[in-house]
Design a protein around this motif. Structure first.
Motif, PDB file in Angstrom:
ATOM      1  N   VAL A  42      15.535 129.812  -3.633  1.00  0.00           N
ATOM      2  CA  VAL A  42      14.216 129.165  -4.103  1.00  0.00           C
ATOM      3  C   VAL A  42      13.827 129.559  -5.552  1.00  0.00           C
ATOM      4  O   VAL A  42      13.666 129.064  -6.336  1.00  0.00           O
ATOM      5  N   THR A  43      14.019 131.034  -5.654  1.00  0.00           N
ATOM      6  CA  THR A  43      13.681 131.394  -6.925  1.00  0.00           C
ATOM      7  C   THR A  43      14.652 130.990  -8.113  1.00  0.00           C
ATOM      8  O   THR A  43      14.111 130.571  -9.153  1.00  0.00           O
ATOM      9  N   LEU A  44      15.831 130.774  -7.731  1.00  0.00           N
ATOM     10  CA  LEU A  44      16.786 130.333  -8.741  1.00  0.00           C
ATOM     11  C   LEU A  44      16.446 128.567  -9.017  1.00  0.00           C
ATOM     12  O   LEU A  44      16.510 128.279 -10.039  1.00  0.00           O
ATOM     13  N   GLN A  45      16.114 128.082  -7.937  1.00  0.00           N
ATOM     14  CA  GLN A  45      15.938 126.548  -8.164  1.00  0.00           C
ATOM     15  C   GLN A  45      14.484 126.353  -8.876  1.00  0.00           C
ATOM     16  O   GLN A  45      14.365 125.410  -9.722  1.00  0.00           O
ATOM     17  N   LEU A  46      13.638 127.219  -8.558  1.00  0.00           N
ATOM     18  CA  LEU A  46      12.505 126.981  -9.402  1.00  0.00           C
ATOM     19  C   LEU A  46      12.375 127.612 -10.959  1.00  0.00           C
ATOM     20  O   LEU A  46      11.815 126.907 -11.632  1.00  0.00           O
ATOM     21  N   ALA A  47      13.302 128.225 -11.126  1.00  0.00           N
ATOM     22  CA  ALA A  47      13.684 128.669 -12.535  1.00  0.00           C
ATOM     23  C   ALA A  47      14.652 127.470 -13.222  1.00  0.00           C
ATOM     24  O   ALA A  47      15.214 127.716 -14.367  1.00  0.00           O
ATOM     25  N   GLY A  48      14.991 126.352 -12.319  1.00  0.00           N
ATOM     26  CA  GLY A  48      15.800 125.493 -12.982  1.00  0.00           C
ATOM     27  C   GLY A  48      17.285 125.652 -12.965  1.00  0.00           C
ATOM     28  O   GLY A  48      18.118 124.884 -13.674  1.00  0.00           O
ATOM     29  N   ARG A  67      17.212 123.373  -0.065  1.00  0.00           N
ATOM     30  CA  ARG A  67      17.527 122.941  -1.425  1.00  0.00           C
ATOM     31  C   ARG A  67      16.459 122.045  -1.860  1.00  0.00           C
ATOM     32  O   ARG A  67      16.153 121.025  -1.199  1.00  0.00           O
ATOM     33  N   LEU A  68      15.597 122.262  -2.821  1.00  0.00           N
ATOM     34  CA  LEU A  68      14.238 122.001  -3.358  1.00  0.00           C
ATOM     35  C   LEU A  68      14.576 120.385  -3.925  1.00  0.00           C
ATOM     36  O   LEU A  68      15.478 120.262  -4.711  1.00  0.00           O
ATOM     37  N   THR A  69      13.646 119.420  -3.496  1.00  0.00           N
ATOM     38  CA  THR A  69      13.088 118.362  -4.189  1.00  0.00           C
ATOM     39  C   THR A  69      12.067 118.522  -5.387  1.00  0.00           C
ATOM     40  O   THR A  69      11.316 119.506  -5.043  1.00  0.00           O
ATOM     41  N   LEU A 128       4.715 121.126  -4.980  1.00  0.00           N
ATOM     42  CA  LEU A 128       3.965 122.009  -3.876  1.00  0.00           C
ATOM     43  C   LEU A 128       3.942 123.268  -4.197  1.00  0.00           C
ATOM     44  O   LEU A 128       2.903 124.029  -3.915  1.00  0.00           O
ATOM     45  N   PHE A 129       5.106 123.997  -4.415  1.00  0.00           N
ATOM     46  CA  PHE A 129       5.270 125.302  -4.628  1.00  0.00           C
ATOM     47  C   PHE A 129       4.316 125.881  -5.777  1.00  0.00           C
ATOM     48  O   PHE A 129       3.598 126.875  -5.657  1.00  0.00           O
ATOM     49  N   GLU A 130       4.328 125.021  -6.883  1.00  0.00           N
ATOM     50  CA  GLU A 130       3.671 125.215  -8.210  1.00  0.00           C
ATOM     51  C   GLU A 130       2.128 125.169  -7.886  1.00  0.00           C
ATOM     52  O   GLU A 130       1.362 126.082  -8.315  1.00  0.00           O
ATOM     53  N   ARG A 131       1.814 124.072  -7.125  1.00  0.00           N
ATOM     54  CA  ARG A 131       0.419 124.151  -6.820  1.00  0.00           C
ATOM     55  C   ARG A 131      -0.165 125.174  -5.998  1.00  0.00           C
ATOM     56  O   ARG A 131      -1.424 125.813  -6.110  1.00  0.00           O
ATOM     57  N   TYR A 132       0.876 125.783  -4.960  1.00  0.00           N
ATOM     58  CA  TYR A 132       0.509 126.904  -4.207  1.00  0.00           C
ATOM     59  C   TYR A 132       0.447 128.261  -4.937  1.00  0.00           C
ATOM     60  O   TYR A 132      -0.555 128.912  -5.078  1.00  0.00           O
ATOM     61  N   GLN A 133       1.092 128.089  -5.844  1.00  0.00           N
ATOM     62  CA  GLN A 133       1.161 129.483  -6.851  1.00  0.00           C
ATOM     63  C   GLN A 133      -0.203 129.538  -7.740  1.00  0.00           C
ATOM     64  O   GLN A 133      -0.614 130.599  -8.074  1.00  0.00           O
ATOM     65  N   ALA A 134      -0.513 128.330  -8.181  1.00  0.00           N
ATOM     66  CA  ALA A 134      -1.625 128.066  -9.054  1.00  0.00           C
ATOM     67  C   ALA A 134      -2.932 128.600  -8.297  1.00  0.00           C
ATOM     68  O   ALA A 134      -3.750 129.283  -8.615  1.00  0.00           O
ATOM     69  N   LYS A 135      -3.273 128.018  -6.990  1.00  0.00           N
ATOM     70  CA  LYS A 135      -4.256 128.434  -6.132  1.00  0.00           C
ATOM     71  C   LYS A 135      -4.151 129.963  -5.741  1.00  0.00           C
ATOM     72  O   LYS A 135      -5.235 130.483  -5.594  1.00  0.00           O
ATOM     73  N   LYS A 136      -3.131 130.442  -5.539  1.00  0.00           N
ATOM     74  CA  LYS A 136      -2.846 131.765  -5.145  1.00  0.00           C
ATOM     75  C   LYS A 136      -3.412 132.738  -6.309  1.00  0.00           C
ATOM     76  O   LYS A 136      -4.066 133.684  -6.017  1.00  0.00           O
ATOM     77  N   ALA A 137      -3.023 132.248  -7.484  1.00  0.00           N
ATOM     78  CA  ALA A 137      -3.226 133.111  -8.717  1.00  0.00           C
ATOM     79  C   ALA A 137      -4.821 133.166  -8.811  1.00  0.00           C
ATOM     80  O   ALA A 137      -5.212 133.923  -9.581  1.00  0.00           O
ATOM     81  N   ALA A 138      -5.426 132.022  -8.696  1.00  0.00           N
ATOM     82  CA  ALA A 138      -6.880 131.801  -8.925  1.00  0.00           C
ATOM     83  C   ALA A 138      -7.617 132.394  -7.773  1.00  0.00           C
ATOM     84  O   ALA A 138      -8.711 132.230  -7.581  1.00  0.00           O
ATOM     85  N   ARG A 139      -6.949 132.810  -6.758  1.00  0.00           N
ATOM     86  CA  ARG A 139      -7.629 133.365  -5.501  1.00  0.00           C
ATOM     87  C   ARG A 139      -8.374 132.439  -4.746  1.00  0.00           C
ATOM     88  O   ARG A 139      -9.236 132.724  -4.058  1.00  0.00           O
ATOM     89  N   ILE A 175       6.176 126.975   4.471  1.00  0.00           N
ATOM     90  CA  ILE A 175       6.655 127.512   5.635  1.00  0.00           C
ATOM     91  C   ILE A 175       7.480 126.532   6.503  1.00  0.00           C
ATOM     92  O   ILE A 175       8.535 126.703   7.067  1.00  0.00           O
ATOM     93  N   ARG A 176       6.550 125.478   6.706  1.00  0.00           N
ATOM     94  CA  ARG A 176       7.353 124.343   7.602  1.00  0.00           C
ATOM     95  C   ARG A 176       8.625 123.870   6.669  1.00  0.00           C
ATOM     96  O   ARG A 176       9.515 123.497   7.720  1.00  0.00           O
ATOM     97  N   ARG A 177       8.436 123.923   5.752  1.00  0.00           N
ATOM     98  CA  ARG A 177       9.683 123.342   4.743  1.00  0.00           C
ATOM     99  C   ARG A 177      10.611 124.338   4.833  1.00  0.00           C
ATOM    100  O   ARG A 177      11.658 124.145   3.936  1.00  0.00           O
ATOM    101  N   ASN A 178      10.610 125.664   5.115  1.00  0.00           N
ATOM    102  CA  ASN A 178      11.594 126.577   5.157  1.00  0.00           C
ATOM    103  C   ASN A 178      11.687 127.208   3.770  1.00  0.00           C
ATOM    104  O   ASN A 178      12.876 127.495   3.394  1.00  0.00           O
ATOM    105  N   ILE A 179      10.521 127.066   2.874  1.00  0.00           N
ATOM    106  CA  ILE A 179      10.766 127.465   1.553  1.00  0.00           C
ATOM    107  C   ILE A 179      10.149 128.908   1.348  1.00  0.00           C
ATOM    108  O   ILE A 179      10.648 129.783   0.701  1.00  0.00           O
ATOM    109  N   LEU A 180       9.152 129.271   2.335  1.00  0.00           N
ATOM    110  CA  LEU A 180       8.698 130.592   2.266  1.00  0.00           C
ATOM    111  C   LEU A 180       9.271 131.113   3.613  1.00  0.00           C
ATOM    112  O   LEU A 180       9.119 130.555   4.589  1.00  0.00           O
TER     113      LEU A 180
END
Length: 445
Positions: free
Chosen positions: A328-334, A408-410, A416-427, A440-445
């Motif tokens: 996941v980390t590698l794919q999110l980093a491109g 394998r991320l689409t 979805l992950f970026e929106r999650y990270q943004a909302k998490k960072a904004a508390r 979690i359902r998509r087996n990404i977290l």
């Protein structure tokens, strides 16, 4: 790389030198298909699958053959009791066995010959032994004469003077010696075949020798494997026939895996201390069961108990988490996770090349997982190093047959992950929680 294997014939570790450069001929005794196999039958399935994968990783072309005994007194009895044909019984349990092999993530052998497919070759082989004076005919049955060859029992280190009729030695008043064994058995019940000596069926000890003779077209192969319990009389008897027929010991290297105990006691159908492979796979799962079998050196006994099971499950979960987080980390980093990165695998391969030491190889896996988690926690990630960790773990898992899935991320997954990270960072936990549930359902977290 030098591969060293323990040879039961010489009782020592030897360097492996193939008969044909770049090729490996491997034969492993398969099951008698009259019932569901127990977990002990899965140990050679896993052990020799890893050996095959190691050879293939190192560039060898492997021909791996494992037989099915599809005609036998037990199969005949099962067929008669269930009012089915021997073929139907054998076919049912072969399908069940191969399902176990697939669920424990072993590759099916290159060839899986059945005794009923080789009867004409078996008859010809037995006739050759009779013509050479190594076998004799009594009342429509053929026996191998153990005294016709020197040093019988060399593999198991058993001396003929100390052997008497008893466990695992077929009794018959027709034999010249208690140690002589059936090559052709007259039968009036169940499936039988024509032969120069009358209707009957092959003896158990002949089938493997004939299949090796017929399939490999060599007088000797590289490696013959099986469980420790097959050393005597089965493998000694295979060797006796090959010595009489061709003057060879059938295989240059003989390998034997250790027993499996269940809760500190020997598995036994008579005492009820037994666990079928299908039940074990249903309750334990393929990865954890496979890891349990690989955690102990193949020549040592394995003791199955609840504590060992929980440990294996925990280790599989750690492996799964590590490769998933890296992916996941590698794919999110491109980064391209299907690409190649430098492998950090030398110690792992050296362990497997040292008499298939899977326990030491797993230590290399666990050490690398620790490094991977450390890398994932860094403030400034080194994606190239992470890529090496990911690709190395992926390669290790493949050789061990622990092909653990990773996402394998689409583009939608990334969004979805970026929106999650943004909302998490904004508390914004009210907004992030549903996104987290979906990840979690998509087996990404």
């Amino acid at each position: 790389m030098e591969i060293r294997l323990f040879n039961s014939w010489s009782d020592q570790i030897e360097s492996f030198t193939p008969i044909q450069p770049g090729q490996v001929s491997l034969y492993v005794c398969g099951p008698t298909v009259y019932d569901f196999v127990h977990i002990g039958n899965m140990r050679p399935v896993v052990v020799f699958d890893v050996l095959r994968r190691l050879f293939e990783y190192l560039g060898y072309q492997v021909t791996y053959v494992s037989n099915y005994t599809d005609i036998d007194d037990k199969i005949i009895a099962k067929a008669m009791s269930e009012h089915r044909s021997e073929r139907e019984v054998a076919e049912f349990f072969i399908t069940a066995y191969e399902d176990n092999v697939n669920r424990i993530n072993s590759k099916l052998p290159t060839a899986t010959p059945r005794v009923t497919e080789f009867v004409s070759e078996i008859v010809a082989y037995i006739k050759g032994l009779v013509d050479k004076g190594a076998a004799y005919v009594v009342d429509g049955e053929v026996f191998f004469q153990v005294s016709s060859i020197p040093d019988y029992g060399h593999l198991s280190h058993m001396k003929t003077d100390d052997l008497i009729v008893g466990a695992r030695v077929e009794e018959s008043g027709k034999k010249k010696s208690p140690l002589d064994f059936f090559l052709w058995k007259k039968t009036e019940k169940g499936l039988s075949f024509d032969s120069p000596w009358g209707k009957g069926r092959p003896g158990w000890h002949t089938e493997c020798a004939v299949m090796i003779d017929s399939i490999f077209k060599e007088k000797i192969i590289d490696i013959h494997g099986g469980g420790f319990d097959l050393k005597f009389p089965h493998h000694d008897n295979e060797i006796a026939q090959s010595l009489a027929q061709h003057g060879t010991r059938l295989a240059n290297i003989w390998m034997h895996n250790g027993f499996i105990n269940l809760n500190d006691d020997k598995m036994s159908k008579s005492t009820g201390n037994i666990l079928t492979a299908k039940d074990a796979l249903a309750t334990i799962g393929g990865p954890a069961l496979r890891l349990m079998l690989l955690s102990t050196h193949y020549r040592l006994p394995v003791n199955f108990n609840q504590s060992f099971l929980e440990t294996a499950r925990a280790e599989v979960n750690k492996m799964t988490a590590a490769i998933k987080q890296l992916a996941v980390t590698l794919q999110l980093a491109g980064r391209d996770i299907e690409g190649r990165y430098p492998l950090l695998i030398d110690d792992f391969i050296k362990a497997l090349a040292d008499d298939l030491n899977t326990s030491n190889a797993l230590t290399s896996v666990y050490d690398l997982i620790k490094l991977a988690h450390r890398s994932l926690r860094e403030n400034k990630p080194d994606y190239e190093r992470m890529g090496s960790y990911f690709f190395t773990l992926k390669t290790m898992f493949h050789i061990l047959g622990l092909d653990i899935n990773y996402p394998r991320l689409t583009e939608d997954d990334r969004s979805l992950f970026e929106r999650y990270q943004a909302k998490k960072a904004a508390r914004d936990y009210e907004g992030s929680d549903p996104l987290r549930t979906e990840l979690i359902r998509r087996n990404i977290l």
